[in-house]
Write a protein that holds these residues in place. Structure first.
Motif, PDB file in Angstrom:
ATOM      1  N   ASP A  66       0.765  -1.100   0.150  1.00 44.10           N
ATOM      2  CA  ASP A  66      -0.162  -0.015   0.305  1.00 44.10           C
ATOM      3  C   ASP A  66       1.030   0.877   0.519  1.00 44.10           C
ATOM      4  O   ASP A  66       0.826   1.279   0.944  1.00 44.10           O
ATOM      5  N   VAL A  67       1.286   1.764  -1.231  1.00 45.06           N
ATOM      6  CA  VAL A  67       2.296   2.741  -1.697  1.00 45.06           C
ATOM      7  C   VAL A  67       1.408   4.229  -1.349  1.00 45.06           C
ATOM      8  O   VAL A  67       0.720   4.340  -1.810  1.00 45.06           O
ATOM      9  N   ALA A  68       2.612   5.142  -0.241  1.00 44.97           N
ATOM     10  CA  ALA A  68       1.621   5.694  -0.325  1.00 44.97           C
ATOM     11  C   ALA A  68       2.566   7.413  -0.940  1.00 44.97           C
ATOM     12  O   ALA A  68       2.685   8.037  -1.335  1.00 44.97           O
ATOM     13  N   ASP A  69       3.851   7.062  -1.199  1.00 45.94           N
ATOM     14  CA  ASP A  69       5.033   7.712  -1.877  1.00 45.94           C
ATOM     15  C   ASP A  69       6.027   7.194  -2.453  1.00 45.94           C
ATOM     16  O   ASP A  69       6.437   6.323  -2.699  1.00 45.94           O
ATOM     17  N   TYR A  70       5.705   6.603  -4.354  1.00 46.25           N
ATOM     18  CA  TYR A  70       6.625   5.920  -5.343  1.00 46.25           C
ATOM     19  C   TYR A  70       8.618   6.477  -5.453  1.00 46.25           C
ATOM     20  O   TYR A  70       8.898   5.492  -5.627  1.00 46.25           O
ATOM     21  N   ARG A  71       8.484   7.407  -4.626  1.00 45.73           N
ATOM     22  CA  ARG A  71       9.387   8.127  -4.902  1.00 45.73           C
ATOM     23  C   ARG A  71      10.602   8.011  -3.924  1.00 45.73           C
ATOM     24  O   ARG A  71      11.025   8.910  -3.670  1.00 45.73           O
ATOM     25  N   ASP A  72      10.342   7.807  -2.467  1.00 49.79           N
ATOM     26  CA  ASP A  72      11.300   7.759  -1.346  1.00 49.79           C
ATOM     27  C   ASP A  72      11.075   5.926  -0.974  1.00 49.79           C
ATOM     28  O   ASP A  72      10.606   5.592  -1.311  1.00 49.79           O
ATOM     29  N   VAL A  73      11.590   6.302   0.399  1.00 48.02           N
ATOM     30  CA  VAL A  73      12.346   4.816   1.424  1.00 48.02           C
ATOM     31  C   VAL A  73      10.962   5.475   2.341  1.00 48.02           C
ATOM     32  O   VAL A  73      11.288   6.258   2.656  1.00 48.02           O
ATOM     33  N   ASP A  74      10.600   4.640   3.479  1.00 48.40           N
ATOM     34  CA  ASP A  74      10.364   4.449   3.936  1.00 48.40           C
ATOM     35  C   ASP A  74      10.965   4.107   5.512  1.00 48.40           C
ATOM     36  O   ASP A  74      12.310   3.685   5.132  1.00 48.40           O
ATOM     37  N   PRO A  75      10.612   5.422   6.550  1.00 45.42           N
ATOM     38  CA  PRO A  75      12.171   5.707   7.010  1.00 45.42           C
ATOM     39  C   PRO A  75      11.630   3.644   8.809  1.00 45.42           C
ATOM     40  O   PRO A  75      13.082   4.177   8.884  1.00 45.42           O
ATOM     41  N   LEU A  76      10.884   3.119   8.023  1.00 48.93           N
ATOM     42  CA  LEU A  76      11.535   1.736   8.421  1.00 48.93           C
ATOM     43  C   LEU A  76      12.443   0.900   7.927  1.00 48.93           C
ATOM     44  O   LEU A  76      13.177   0.379   8.671  1.00 48.93           O
ATOM     45  N   PHE A  77      12.604   1.328   7.094  1.00 47.89           N
ATOM     46  CA  PHE A  77      13.840   0.846   5.925  1.00 47.89           C
ATOM     47  C   PHE A  77      15.176   1.675   5.704  1.00 47.89           C
ATOM     48  O   PHE A  77      16.220   1.239   5.242  1.00 47.89           O
ATOM     49  N   GLY A  78      15.075   3.169   6.101  1.00 47.73           N
ATOM     50  CA  GLY A  78      16.140   4.065   5.431  1.00 47.73           C
ATOM     51  C   GLY A  78      16.034   5.157   5.062  1.00 47.73           C
ATOM     52  O   GLY A  78      14.663   5.333   5.313  1.00 47.73           O
ATOM     53  N   ARG A  79      16.508   5.715   4.446  1.00 44.34           N
ATOM     54  CA  ARG A  79      16.636   7.021   3.567  1.00 44.34           C
ATOM     55  C   ARG A  79      16.622   6.170   2.461  1.00 44.34           C
ATOM     56  O   ARG A  79      17.460   4.960   1.739  1.00 44.34           O
ATOM     57  N   LEU A  80      16.571   7.297   1.459  1.00 43.57           N
ATOM     58  CA  LEU A  80      16.652   7.201  -0.114  1.00 43.57           C
ATOM     59  C   LEU A  80      18.295   7.554  -0.163  1.00 43.57           C
ATOM     60  O   LEU A  80      18.449   6.315  -1.519  1.00 43.57           O
ATOM     61  N   ALA A  81      18.719   7.615   0.046  1.00 41.40           N
ATOM     62  CA  ALA A  81      20.367   7.146   0.314  1.00 41.40           C
ATOM     63  C   ALA A  81      20.631   6.227   0.093  1.00 41.40           C
ATOM     64  O   ALA A  81      21.819   5.884   0.211  1.00 41.40           O
ATOM     65  N   ASP A  82      19.665   5.338   1.755  1.00 40.19           N
ATOM     66  CA  ASP A  82      20.556   4.057   1.697  1.00 40.19           C
ATOM     67  C   ASP A  82      20.414   2.477   0.102  1.00 40.19           C
ATOM     68  O   ASP A  82      20.443   1.989  -0.113  1.00 40.19           O
ATOM     69  N   ALA A  83      18.917   3.178  -0.341  1.00 39.36           N
ATOM     70  CA  ALA A  83      18.633   2.612  -1.166  1.00 39.36           C
ATOM     71  C   ALA A  83      20.140   2.507  -2.919  1.00 39.36           C
ATOM     72  O   ALA A  83      20.484   1.883  -3.219  1.00 39.36           O
ATOM     73  N   ASP A  84      20.358   4.449  -2.718  1.00 37.73           N
ATOM     74  CA  ASP A  84      21.293   4.754  -3.374  1.00 37.73           C
ATOM     75  C   ASP A  84      22.633   4.246  -3.128  1.00 37.73           C
ATOM     76  O   ASP A  84      23.377   3.313  -4.461  1.00 37.73           O
ATOM     77  N   LYS A  85      23.214   3.197  -1.640  1.00 36.02           N
ATOM     78  CA  LYS A  85      24.262   2.851  -1.219  1.00 36.02           C
ATOM     79  C   LYS A  85      24.136   1.439  -1.414  1.00 36.02           C
ATOM     80  O   LYS A  85      24.499   1.148  -2.230  1.00 36.02           O
TER      81      LYS A  85
END
Length: 545
Positions: A66-85
């Motif tokens: 149930d996605v609220a924002d397709y362009r970011d990372v949920d704080p549960l899982f980290g930050r967008l920078a964590d996805a980049d890494k």
């Protein structure tokens, strides 16, 4: 990571369920830094790519689908920078990265849906979803008879700013997941932009959730059959008006053109519960998707005739459109295959198992599961593994009901146990807190005590362990190019299934009597030890030259 043309045709891709893979901070929830820290283990296992289930901002009513924002990372899982890494680290290890795309529905918390609730009927904001007037006096009845996949009706009525009930919205899944209207151009434009957002960040492709459900029959005609997306379409009757409509193919042709603009063979993978194989193959025509999960194979009974029929039909249907077949035995939506196979052959597939249900034969299930995996990994095409299956991890079949979180458990009135049993955080170290899942004992679903015996550190380097069987199979599959081979059936007794790919003979014995190998055959790998005189016991797969 070296570019490789058509890498996806024979790739082995490992599904990561982020909340249950590795927890970096001890809060009991797996996260992106935890995944990044464990990527070396997946390189050592021998897979080619990873697919991550959703990690986007979400109320988590359906574990992130149930996605609220397709362009970011949920704080549960980290930050967008964590996805980049994570993407960069994976590429540095030679692993490609696929992410989940959920285009059939958004979260009710998505900005678009909040705008739709605030807007009047017929407004552009409402056109992005499937709002309809109700039937009956005062519009008090749902617009049609469609059921939700998770149980109950597929419609929910909203209340206007004046507090009065007004229109209804469609949700084929949970009430928190309103379906998008793919007849609206704004929806189509938005998802092309989402694709580009993640492609620009370096992802290698997308697994597309409910890929067969985006377009609904225009008249939203009534439907009086069970809405069993996760059990195939086994009903008798007309084609369902909410699944596998012609219009989905136009969407995927547009998406394919976007991906083809990017270097490095980016791919689309369809989660499409579509039968027969000839209809599923339409999703992987040359200008559409690259792969589509073979759920007919996943659901096939443990019997040589049934498996041969599915394998042959799948290869023929996909071959007719020039596509590989994509094999799978387990994922986050089904009972793990080592548990499914512990039940009598021919029983209907269960949608979750509880402590009061008949329990599987765990030893038999693991034996058959290992044999099924060796058979699958020898088939030409691509294969998907679900996290923990390389450990022989079973379903948690004794989970207390009061810890269940799957919306299917609640919406079915507690008649379906749901999918939590296959989603329990996996064990890495037998004697560590949370079995090495994280630095504390916290775990979002409780881990059974038996997890210790399945932990990676109990299996790594141990001859005959399930983990070492997977490692050996993946190494040989690559060395012998089994994924790009051509399958030829070998005539065998009725309780044996045998085929050749290149100069490798793959034989699975389903019968009680041990099966003979050809004279002079050299065993490359066997799911269990052979008999003392070199024959293949029951429920064993062997690769020989």
């Amino acid at each position: 990571m070296q570019p490789s043309a058509d890498w996806w045709r024979s790739a082995v891709i490992y599904q990561i369920y982020p909340r249950s893979f590795a927890d970096s901070d001890g809060d009991g929830m797996g996260d992106l830094p935890g995944i990044t820290a464990r990527l070396g283990s997946l390189r050592d296992l021998g897979v080619d790519a990873v697919w991550l289930s959703p990690f986007y901002p979400s109320p988590q009513a359906d574990a992130g689908y149930d996605v609220a924002d397709y362009r970011d990372v949920d704080p549960l899982f980290g930050r967008l920078a964590d996805a980049d890494k994570l993407i960069a680290e994976a590429h540095g290890l030679g692993l490609r990265v696929l992410v989940d795309l959920v285009p059939n529905h958004t979260s009710r918390a998505h900005a678009w849906f909040q705008a739709a609730l605030a807007a009047p009927p017929g407004s552009p904001a409402r056109q992005r979803y499937l709002f309809r007037d109700g039937r009956g006096p005062g519009g008090d009845e749902p617009p049609n008879s469609w059921p939700s996949v998770f149980g109950g009706p597929a419609w929910e009525r909203v209340v206007g700013p004046d507090g009065k009930p007004e229109q209804w919205y469609l949700h084929l899944f949970d009430v928190s997941q309103p379906d998008l209207n793919w007849a609206d151009q704004a929806v189509r434009d938005e998802f092309v932009d989402v694709l580009r957002f993640w492609l620009d960040r370096g992802v290698d492709g997308f697994r597309v959730d409910v890929a067969h459900g985006l377009i609904k029959q225009a008249d939203l005609a009534d439907w009086h059959y069970p809405n069993a997306i996760l059990g195939g379409l086994g009903h008798e009757g007309p084609p369902p008006p909410m699944w596998d409509q012609e219009g989905v193919h136009e969407i995927y042709r547009e998406w394919r053109a976007v991906l083809d603009e990017y270097p490095g063979e980016r791919i689309l993978v369809a989660e499409a519960w579509v039968q027969p194989a000839e209809r599923l193959a339409r999703y992987v025509r040359p200008d559409e998707m690259h792969q589509a999960f073979n759920f007919e194979y996943l659901e096939a009974p443990w019997a040589p005739g049934a498996l041969r029929t599915v394998i042959s039909g799948s290869l023929a249907a996909n071959g007719a459109v020039g596509a590989p077949t994509t094999w799978v035995l387990s994922n986050h939506d089904v009972v793990r295959h080592v548990t499914r196979l512990g039940y009598p052959v021919g029983e209907a597939r269960r949608h979750g198992i509880g402590a009061e249900d008949p329990q599987p034969d765990a030893g038999l299930g693991l034996r058959r599961g290992r044999a099924a995996t060796l058979q699958m990994l020898a088939l030409p095409g691509s294969a998907y593994l679900y996290q923990g299956e390389e450990l022989g991890l079973p379903e948690d079949t004794r989970m207390p009901d009061d810890v269940r979180q799957d919306p299917a458990w609640f919406r079915s009135g507690h008649t379906e146990k749901g999918r939590d049993g296959c989603r329990v955080p996996i064990p890495w170290e037998a004697d560590a807190p949370s079995y090495g899942f994280g630095p504390s004992d916290a775990s979002w679903l409780p881990q059974p005590g038996v997890w210790a015996e399945f932990a990676l550190d109990r299996q790594r380097g141990v001859p005959g362990s399930t983990y070492e069987l997977y490692r050996s199979a993946l190494r040989l599959r690559r060395e012998l190019a089994l994924g790009t081979g051509t399958l030829t059936w070998v005539d065998s007794p009725g309780d044996v299934l045998a085929f050749r790919t290149g100069d490798v003979l793959v034989l699975t014995n389903f019968g009680a009597a041990p099966a003979e190998l050809p004279p002079g055959a050299r065993v490359l790998l066997s799911s269990e030890p052979l008999t003392a005189d070199g024959r293949v016991p029951q429920d064993v797969t062997v690769w020989v030259r």
